[in-house]
Every structure is written in C-alpha cells, then in structure tokens.
Design an enzyme around this catalytic site. Structure first.
Site, PDB file in Angstrom:
ATOM      1  N   LYS A  24      -5.474  10.671  -5.511  1.00  0.00           N
ATOM      2  CA  LYS A  24      -4.561  11.324  -4.556  1.00  0.00           C
ATOM      3  C   LYS A  24      -3.167  10.706  -4.636  1.00  0.00           C
ATOM      4  CE  LYS A  24      -3.872  10.660   0.455  1.00  0.00           C
ATOM      5  NZ  LYS A  24      -3.119   9.419   0.370  1.00  0.00           N
ATOM      6  N   ASN A  25      -3.102   9.372  -4.718  1.00  0.00           N
ATOM      7  CA  ASN A  25      -1.799   8.711  -4.655  1.00  0.00           C
ATOM      8  C   ASN A  25      -1.062   8.693  -5.987  1.00  0.00           C
ATOM      9  OD1 ASN A  25      -2.197   8.462  -1.970  1.00  0.00           O
ATOM     10  ND2 ASN A  25      -2.761   6.294  -2.007  1.00  0.00           N
ATOM     11  N   ARG A  98       3.621  12.194   3.535  1.00  0.00           N
ATOM     12  CA  ARG A  98       4.758  11.327   3.239  1.00  0.00           C
ATOM     13  C   ARG A  98       5.393  11.642   1.887  1.00  0.00           C
ATOM     14  NH1 ARG A  98       5.682   7.585   6.545  1.00  0.00           N
ATOM     15  NH2 ARG A  98       6.800   6.274   5.079  1.00  0.00           N
ATOM     16  N   CYS A 122      -0.515   8.851   7.606  1.00  0.00           N
ATOM     17  CA  CYS A 122      -1.385   8.194   8.579  1.00  0.00           C
ATOM     18  C   CYS A 122      -0.594   7.309   9.527  1.00  0.00           C
ATOM     19  CB  CYS A 122      -2.425   7.366   7.831  1.00  0.00           C
ATOM     20  SG  CYS A 122      -3.555   8.411   6.931  1.00  0.00           S
ATOM     21  N   ASP A 324      -6.241   0.041   1.390  1.00  0.00           N
ATOM     22  CA  ASP A 324      -7.053   1.247   1.623  1.00  0.00           C
ATOM     23  C   ASP A 324      -8.549   1.012   1.374  1.00  0.00           C
ATOM     24  OD1 ASP A 324      -4.708   3.266   1.868  1.00  0.00           O
ATOM     25  OD2 ASP A 324      -4.309   2.111   0.057  1.00  0.00           O
ATOM     26  N   VAL A 346      -0.625  -5.768   4.362  1.00  0.00           N
ATOM     27  CA  VAL A 346       0.229  -4.665   3.885  1.00  0.00           C
ATOM     28  C   VAL A 346       0.748  -3.815   5.052  1.00  0.00           C
ATOM     29  CG1 VAL A 346       0.371  -2.642   2.366  1.00  0.00           C
ATOM     30  CG2 VAL A 346      -0.992  -4.628   1.676  1.00  0.00           C
TER      31      VAL A 346
END
Ligand code: EPZ
Length: 451
Positions: A24-25, A98, A122, A324, A346
């Site tokens: 996804k990222n 984002r 989020c 994550d 983080v």
C-alpha cells in the site's frame, strides 16, 4: 455505523494460506509518479484498497486516464492530457488519505501550480507536513495556506537544492524525490528515509529516466532531468500486511502461510517474531519448468505450542522495527509470559488502542517515559509512548470500535484470539490498507460475519 460491524466468534486458530500484493505504501506513490511521465505507465499487483481508489480519483481529475490492464491488479496510466482540476472537485477527496500531499512536485512540474486538499489518514498524532512544505519552498515553490487547502505555484520553475530533514520522514523523502527528479540541477537530501518502499519508488523513477544515487548515511543525490517517460513495474509486496497476518497466526495459536511475503524486507520483524517464540519458514519462489509446476514464494508463520516469551522492542525508521508492525504484534505479546516492553519512537500517539485490549482482559500500562535506549522525540514532550505488557492474559470478547487502520487490525486479531463473540465496529476502515480482509479471514477458517 451499525452496518459497519463484524461479528467475530473468537477462539479458533487461523489456519491456511493467503496472498499479499503490492505494498500500500508504495503503490499509491507509484501511481503519483506516473504523473511525471510523458508516456503511459503500467503497474502490476495493485491491491483493491481505499487508498488506491482515492489516488485513482485524483489522477483522473487531473486528466490522467487510468484503466485496468489485462492482468488482475494491473493498472495503466496515460498522462498525455494532464490538466488542472477545480478545487471543488479535488475537495471531494479531502480528509480521505495523506497521499494528495505528494501530488505537489509532479503537478508543479506538469502544470506550474497545484491545489492540495485537507489530508486524511490515520489519527495517530498530529502528523504535520512542515518538512514537506519547507522542502518545496527550498525548491522554489510558493506555498499559500488557505482555509480550503494548499495552493502552490512555481513562477520561476523548480531548482535543485541541498536539504536536510530534521527526521527521516518517509513522506517528506518521497516529496523530495518526486520533486527533485525534474527540478533543474542537483538535489542533495540528507537524513533521508530509506524504507524498502522508498527504494522501490527510486527504482520506478530510475526506470522513468531519473538519475538518483543512494549514498551511505541516509544521503540521496538526485540529478534533475528535463523529462521522464512511463514505467512498467511490479511493486514490492506489502510487508505490513504480511506481518499483520503473522501476528494473527501467533495470537490465535494458528498457522498461516503468507504468499508473496519477502524475507529481505521483513528481517527485523522475523527476528522479533522468533524471539517471541513464533516459528517461520521462508519458501523461495521457483519458476515452473517441464515436470515441475514451480512454487510461489512466501513465508509460513506458526505458533509452535507452549508459551511465548516476553520481549523488549522499539519502533524506529528502517532498518528498525516498523511502527506499523507494533499494534498487531502487541496482541500476540499479551499471550507471552512475563513483561514485554514497547517503546514507540515514530508516532507520539500510537498506543491508544491498548485500552481496547485491556477491556478484553489484557494487562497493558502505558507510560510517558522512554522505556528504551533509542533517542526519541516524545519523552520530554509528555506523550504516552511506551507500553509494558504483562502476560499471559486470557482475552475475552468485547464490543470494539476501530480507531485507525493498524490499531483496527489489532482489534480484529484480539477478537479472533478471545473466547466468545465480539462485535467490531468501524471495520470498513480496515479496507483502507488490507485487501479483501474478510475473504482472507474466511480462507483462514475464522468465524466472522456481517450481522
Ligand atoms: C508513512 O507515513 C506511512 N504512510 C505510514 O503508514 C507509516 O507509519 C510511516 O510512513 C512510518 O513508516 C504512507 O506511506 C502512506 P513519516 P508518513 O513522514 O510518510 C513526523 C499505515 O498505517 N513528521 O515518516 O506520513 C511525523 O509526525 C501508515 O500504513 C513531521 O514532523 O510518515 C511522524 O512523527 C500510518 N513533519 C514522523 O515524522 C513532517 O512534515 C514520521 O512520519 C512529516 C513527518
């Protein structure tokens, strides 16, 4: 809200095999990169998740024709007619992701101006964009903040710059890459993030004609080029999703094979998984040949029986333990004997979900102190960012409301591990990052249904 609920009958180990596709990222950023080309790009293994839909919508508004390719999960982007979109049209996507902030550089290069809506994503802390805006100004962009969003222009074009990030932010590094590749001259970025998704984005940009050197010590040098062409790319698989299913296997005392999972990108997770007492086996991919059907690579994760061990871990930028990965793994840590410690370095507010786990019988205390040796920005700023997990705890069913994507998946794992029937509200949020998670749950033998 009442439609958006999953009823989970917990207590059954997850058993079976699922597949993860493109990260996804990375995928969402690869889609933005297609804007920079002067010919079509082709991206494979694109998961069907909400973030992809948002970026697809935004690209469409800016004149990029996005079509499905012939292979399942293949998208083709044709940027021949890039054009401006109205703020009203763009604002339809306000608050949904984002990724729009990464449109700045490509739109400035293609159109000379950009409008960026309010960002979403989020709620795991304030998530400022100051590094992004500072970098864009360094390139020569003018940034104006208005109530409806950000207006950017580059009246004198964009020029290479020397820039050091205050923290190795993933998004800000991507912002610099997507802007520098076509800025005039050389850009030197110091204290850059070097996550595997960033390296894969660099591979994509290089395929498009960019000149990018990744030096040691988080220094990236980009020599701007006047034009880029389209790319063809198969992205790295989603290592966050893979780790989430691994954690689910451990927490439910199950056995899950994650096809597509790649060892190299998950080394830090695998070390922790083994220290906790989980077992895994890496299966390498083998191409089919005569008399051999071949094999799809992946990683099998399982609970070997007996007790799990408590561990101390700190989240960090790559090559550290990903932030994550933290929430799904903490559910498994509630089943480990002794005191586990998690220091989140983080994001300042990424432990709120532990309250829900406590309501199910877990014993987790959160602290403002830094319970770890990694230099962290949050200890002196009074954020509850360290957790002590005492285990093992017997989890019982509860009604849960999902607060954000990764915490949401941890709620789901907890409901699967707990005895009894839980109702998990807000599960649609999980579709933002986990493709077909309900079908995957069914494939793994979970007892979960929409009421
Ligand atoms: C990316 O977010 C991921 N999102 C996140 O995944 C991931 O948790 C994060 O990187 C860290 O790996 C996407 O790729 C879409 P950052 P990003 O900029 O880029 C501070 C998920 O669930 N910061 O590396 O937004 C920031 O507040 C998501 O898939 C500034 O202060 O993360 C944070 O404390 C959640 N100013 C830290 O840096 C800035 O301008 C790291 O953020 C930018 C960031």
């Amino acid at each position: 809200m009442t439609d958006d609920v999953l009823v989970v009958h917990g207590g059954t180990p997850l058993e079976g095999r699922i597949r993860v596709r493109g990260a996804k990222n990375l995928v969402s950023k690869a889609m933005v990169a297609a804007l920079l080309g002067d010919s079509p790009s082709r991206l494979f293994d694109v998961p069907k998740i909400r973030d992809v839909e948002v970026v697809r919508g935004l690209l469409g508004l800016h004149g990029v024709k996005v079509t499905d390719g012939t292979e399942d999960g293949e998208l083709v982007f044709d940027p021949a007619n890039v054009e401006s979109a109205s703020t009203d049209q763009i604002n339809v996507h306000a608050g949904s992701s984002r990724i729009p902030i990464l449109f700045c550089g490509p739109l400035l290069h293609r159109l000379g101006h950009a409008f960026i809506p309010d960002l979403g994503g989020c709620h795991i802390g304030p998530r400022p964009i100051d590094f992004h805006l500072q970098a864009l100004r360094e390139f020569g962009a003018t940034v104006e903040k208005r109530p409806e969003g950000l207006h950017l222009s580059a009246p004198n074009g964009l020029h290479g710059t020397k820039f050091a990030l205050p923290y190795p932010s993933v998004g800000a590094t991507e912002q610099v890459l997507l802007t520098a590749v076509m800025a005039e001259g050389v850009t030197e970025l110091r204290n850059a993030a070097v996550e595997p998704e960033i390296i894969d984005l660099i591979c994509i940009l290089q395929k498009m004609g960019a000149i990018i050197k990744v030096h040691t010590d988080r220094v990236i040098e980009i020599q701007g080029v006047p034009k880029l062409h389209g790319y063809t790319h198969r992205p790295i698989p989603d290592r966050i999703e893979a780790a989430s299913w691994a954690a689910a296997a451990l927490a439910t005392r199950g056995h899950v094979e994650v096809l597509g999972a790649q060892q190299a990108d998950m080394m830090t997770f695998l070390n922790v998984f083994r220290s906790v007492g989980g077992e895994y086996e890496v299966t390498d991919a083998r191409a089919p040949k005569l008399g051999d059907p071949g094999q799809e690579g992946g990683i099998r994760f399982w609970h070997p029986g007996g007790e799990l061990n408590a561990v101390a871990l700190e989240t960090d930028v790559h090559p550290g333990f990903m932030t994550d990965w933290q929430q799904p793994l903490v559910v498994a840590l509630t089943q480990a004997r002794g005191l586990s410690i998690v220091h989140e370095t983080v994001y300042e507010q990424r432990l709120g979900y532990t309250e829900a786990l406590n309501s199910m019988g877990a014993n987790i205390q959160v602290y403002r102190d830094c319970l770890g040796g990694t230099p962290c920005r949050f200890g002196r700023r009074n954020f509850k960012h360290s957790a002590v997990i005492a285990g093992p705890s017997k989890l019982h069913a509860a009604d849960l409301v999902i607060p954000d994507l990764r915490a949401g998946f941890s709620h789901l794992i907890a409901a699967l591990a707990a005895e009894g029937t839980s109702r998990v509200y807000g599960v649609d949020l999980i579709n933002r990052g986990y493709e077909d998670f309900e079908a995957k749950l069914a494939d793994l033998g979970a007892h979960a249904e929409r009421p």
